[in-house]
Design an enzyme around this catalytic site. Structure first.
Site, PDB file in Angstrom:
ATOM      1  N   SER A  16      34.192  50.192 122.409  1.00 14.48           N
ATOM      2  CA  SER A  16      33.049  51.110 122.220  1.00 14.48           C
ATOM      3  C   SER A  16      31.927  50.908 123.236  1.00 14.48           C
ATOM      4  O   SER A  16      30.758  51.122 122.922  1.00 14.48           O
ATOM      5  CB  SER A  16      32.441  50.987 120.812  1.00 14.48           C
ATOM      6  OG  SER A  16      33.419  51.196 119.847  1.00 14.48           O
ATOM      7  N   ASP A 150      43.765  42.195 124.737  1.00 14.01           N
ATOM      8  CA  ASP A 150      44.552  42.664 123.584  1.00 14.01           C
ATOM      9  C   ASP A 150      46.030  42.554 123.946  1.00 14.01           C
ATOM     10  O   ASP A 150      46.414  42.863 125.085  1.00 14.01           O
ATOM     11  CB  ASP A 150      44.312  44.156 123.296  1.00 14.01           C
ATOM     12  CG  ASP A 150      42.884  44.452 122.873  1.00 14.01           C
ATOM     13  OD1 ASP A 150      42.160  43.490 122.560  1.00 14.01           O
ATOM     14  OD2 ASP A 150      42.514  45.644 122.871  1.00 14.01           O
ATOM     15  N   GLN A 195      31.780  36.829 132.147  1.00 16.02           N
ATOM     16  CA  GLN A 195      32.571  35.848 132.918  1.00 16.02           C
ATOM     17  C   GLN A 195      33.936  35.630 132.255  1.00 16.02           C
ATOM     18  O   GLN A 195      34.962  35.590 132.922  1.00 16.02           O
ATOM     19  CB  GLN A 195      31.845  34.505 132.987  1.00 16.02           C
ATOM     20  CG  GLN A 195      30.536  34.534 133.761  1.00 16.02           C
ATOM     21  CD  GLN A 195      29.885  33.149 133.763  1.00 16.02           C
ATOM     22  OE1 GLN A 195      30.581  32.140 133.923  1.00 16.02           O
ATOM     23  NE2 GLN A 195      28.584  33.100 133.601  1.00 16.02           N
ATOM     24  N   CYS A 384      38.262  77.480 112.164  1.00 17.51           N
ATOM     25  CA  CYS A 384      39.597  77.176 111.670  1.00 17.51           C
ATOM     26  C   CYS A 384      39.613  77.148 110.140  1.00 17.51           C
ATOM     27  O   CYS A 384      39.528  78.200 109.526  1.00 17.51           O
ATOM     28  CB  CYS A 384      40.126  75.911 112.319  1.00 17.51           C
ATOM     29  SG  CYS A 384      41.923  75.917 112.373  1.00 17.51           S
ATOM     30  N   HIS A 510      39.591  77.018 117.924  1.00 15.23           N
ATOM     31  CA  HIS A 510      38.548  75.990 118.065  1.00 15.23           C
ATOM     32  C   HIS A 510      37.735  76.241 119.338  1.00 15.23           C
ATOM     33  O   HIS A 510      38.047  75.678 120.388  1.00 15.23           O
ATOM     34  CB  HIS A 510      39.183  74.602 118.163  1.00 15.23           C
ATOM     35  CG  HIS A 510      39.821  74.144 116.892  1.00 15.23           C
ATOM     36  ND1 HIS A 510      39.191  73.316 115.995  1.00 15.23           N
ATOM     37  CD2 HIS A 510      41.026  74.422 116.361  1.00 15.23           C
ATOM     38  CE1 HIS A 510      39.988  73.088 114.963  1.00 15.23           C
ATOM     39  NE2 HIS A 510      41.108  73.749 115.165  1.00 15.23           N
ATOM     40  N   GLU A 512      34.958  75.070 120.089  1.00 12.79           N
ATOM     41  CA  GLU A 512      34.223  73.870 120.511  1.00 12.79           C
ATOM     42  C   GLU A 512      34.925  73.116 121.634  1.00 12.79           C
ATOM     43  O   GLU A 512      34.279  72.472 122.458  1.00 12.79           O
ATOM     44  CB  GLU A 512      33.977  72.946 119.303  1.00 12.79           C
ATOM     45  CG  GLU A 512      35.210  72.237 118.713  1.00 12.79           C
ATOM     46  CD  GLU A 512      35.966  73.061 117.670  1.00 12.79           C
ATOM     47  OE1 GLU A 512      35.826  74.299 117.689  1.00 12.79           O
ATOM     48  OE2 GLU A 512      36.696  72.465 116.861  1.00 12.79           O
TER      49      GLU A 512
HETATM   50  N1  GLN Z   1      44.362  73.262 107.516  1.00 13.87           N
HETATM   51  C1  GLN Z   1      44.264  74.543 108.146  1.00 13.87           C
HETATM   52  C2  GLN Z   1      45.580  74.958 108.783  1.00 13.87           C
HETATM   53  O1  GLN Z   1      46.422  74.148 109.025  1.00 13.87           O
HETATM   54  C3  GLN Z   1      43.141  74.558 109.177  1.00 13.87           C
HETATM   55  C4  GLN Z   1      43.349  73.641 110.326  1.00 13.87           C
HETATM   56  C5  GLN Z   1      42.108  73.324 111.097  1.00 13.87           C
HETATM   57  O2  GLN Z   1      40.986  73.500 110.593  1.00 13.87           O
HETATM   58  N2  GLN Z   1      42.262  72.830 112.308  1.00 13.87           N
HETATM   59  O3  GLN Z   1      45.769  76.128 109.053  1.00 13.87           O
END
Ligand code: GLN
Length: 537
Positions: A16, A150, A195, A384, A510, A512
């Site tokens: 992070s 890791d 270090q 969605c 989506h 975004e």
């Molecule tokens: N669960 C819903 C679907 O599969 C919406 C998916 C989502 O919001 N990405 O259609």
């Protein structure tokens, strides 16, 4: 043979520290100096991709145009660079082993014993070089996930070691990101963790070329000299990365520290001048000096981990800057919303966004918040699952189909206004099987979405299995909710709107994922504009 140069970013001391932001900031500076750059993330976990991970584990799953379900750092890469990433930009240990095992089953190793070295490391090196070999990039920056030391990072560090040796020091370098903690009791910055982490890297045969040190306080010249001496780098190769007010400050901070110049010098690359950051800085200037403020309620079920909605909150920042407006987010847990408290939880907000999601936890709260937005003329944006809930709420409360639902939550519901997609009916495996990636959509003129995009034909990224059930389209439209965006090939409803409402838009895709600093997403920009108007009422 391509002339692509490789920059590896490793992390030490702790996770992070923001390797993704450092990689994206360096890439931005190099891009603005005229180089073509891409960034890749190697994730040492065994999942094939983060698509099957609960968001609480790893934050948001980011989706590319070509339908890869990836780490959220790829979102930062796209938001900073404004160029799309692809399947090749995110590789996991799961993918590496899957390729090697598939080859073994086909007999391609000709009877050899298949081993981590050389077979796994060869596959890692092949994946790193895929992007370079396209010939599209002068520089590929590869971020190695996890922390040096890791167990699961070891094959990656070994692959980096081999690539450094094969390519030579002018063609491949390593930036090691570490933490220089401040001990308040001693009043001192401490170099020892750095270090140790460099020592650990060196034990694997890799010496860092550049150290980037995360810190809460300015690192003095003396400490830089100390770090340089003990970590085997020059003092100018010790770069301070001080905590920033916003991640979008980091390119400027790295420029001040000369990270890009040091990288170019080591790679023997010349740039014509300083990075061109006018548009970037204009965005920052507006982001930091907003003239207005709005508050948006984000309704989701993963709000304890805000990284689950990373692309949405970043899209708010882009859209806010473009409206010269500070976007305050009110995080509302959908599980805690009910008829009795919805008013108290949502009153005074200027917009309501119902987030994507899966499964039935918190679903009633989502429906309640759609209803509240619809009935109180509050700008509403459903993404969605949020769009699906908007359709269900409309069917229940306006069409009076009381049992309207999605077959995702209620398999045998009588009015499945949201239904499993035809193409999903025979799907049994979970990983990588949703409707993924970019699909075309045709918008109907003169509705909100069309006006926001200023275009009829758009392409947006998807990640879902369920969809609007077209059997109900006519009834729903007759009652005032319109399907204003349709996939031209399949007829799937991608956008719904209520034209009688000040701003009510639900999208099956989506948006975004495609919002960047240079191209704030038009729907987010319009949503924030509507919220701003609402705030003046
Ligand atoms: N669960 C819903 C679907 O599969 C919406 C998916 C989502 O919001 N990405 O259609």
């Amino acid at each position: 043979m391509s002339n692509t140069k490789y920059v590896f970013v490793t992390g030490g001391v702790t996770s992070s520290l923001g390797k993704g932001i450092i990689a994206a900031s360096l890439a931005k500076l190099l891009q603005q100096r005229g180089f073509s750059v891409t960034i890749q993330k190697l994730d040492p976990y065994i999942n094939i991709d983060p698509g099957t991970l609960n968001p609480y584990e790893h934050g948001e799953c980011y989706v590319t145009d070509d339908g890869a379900e990836t780490d959220l750092d790829l979102g930062h890469y796209e938001r900073f660079l404004n160029i799309p990433t692809s399947q090749s930009n995110n590789v996991t240990t799961g993918k590496i082993y899957q390729s090697v095992i598939n080859k073994e089953r086909k007999g391609e190793f000709l009877g050899k014993t298949v081993q981590v070295i050389p077979h796994i490391t060869d596959e890692i090196k092949r994946r790193i070089q895929i992007l370079g070999e396209t010939g599209d990039y002068d520089i590929v920056i590869t971020e190695i996930g996890g922390t040096v030391g890791d167990i699961e990072s070891l094959p990656y560090v070994e692959s980096v070691r081999q690539m450094l040796w094969e390519k030579g020091s002018e063609n491949a370098i390593v930036i090691h990101l570490t933490l220089v903690p401040y001990l308040a009791a001693a009043g001192e910055l401490k170099t020892k963790p750095t270090q140790h982490s460099v020592k650990m890297l060196m034990q694997s045969g890799v010496s860092p070329d550049i150290l980037v040190c995360r810190t809460e306080h300015e690192i003095s010249d003396e400490i830089k000299r100390k770090l340089a001496l003990f970590c085997n780098v020059k003092k100018e190769d010790v770069i301070q990365s001080i905590d920033a007010e916003t991640i979008y400050d980091v390119p400027n901070l790295m420029l001040e520290q000369g990270l890009d110049s040091v990288v170019l010098k080591k790679l023997k690359l010349c740039s014509k001048g300083e990075p061109e950051l006018k548009v970037w800085n204009n965005f920052l200037q507006k982001h930091k000096n907003p003239k207005h403020e709005v508050e948006i309620a984000l309704i989701g079920k993963y709000i304890e981990l805000q990284d689950s909605y990373k692309s949405i909150t970043e899209a708010f920042i882009h859209a806010g800057s473009s409206n010269e407006t500070k976007v305050k987010v009110r995080w509302v847990h959908s599980e805690n919303l009910n008829t009795d408290n919805v008013e108290a939880q949502l009153k005074d907000v200027n917009g309501i966004l119902v987030a994507p999601g899966f499964g039935d936890r918190g679903i009633d709260g989502k429906i309640k918040s759609v209803q509240y937005a619809r009935e109180n003329n509050i700008p509403f944006f459903g993404i969605c699952l949020g769009m699906q809930m908007a359709v269900i709420e409309y069917a229940k409360n306006v069409l009076d189909l009381k049992d309207a639902f999605s077959t995702e939550m209620k398999k045998d519901c009588k009015n499945p206004v949201i239904n499993l997609m035809e193409s999903q009916k025979d799907v049994t495996e979970k990983g990588g099987t949703m409707r993924l990636g970019a699909w075309d959509c045709e918008l109907t003129e003169n509705y909100k979405a069309y006006k926001a995009y200023k275009s009829k034909n758009i392409s947006e990224r998807h990640r879902h299995r369920y969809e609007f059930n077209n059997k109900y389209l006519q009834q729903i439209e007759l009652k005032g909710m319109k399907a204003t965006g349709i996939n031209p090939k399949t007829g799937l409803v991608e956008v719904v709107e209520i034209p009688a409402h000040p701003w009510f838009v639900g999208v099956q895709y989506h948006p975004e994922y495609k919002s960047t600093v240079l191209n704030p997403h038009p729907l987010f920009v319009d949503f924030i504009k509507a919220a701003l108007e609402q705030s003046k009422n």
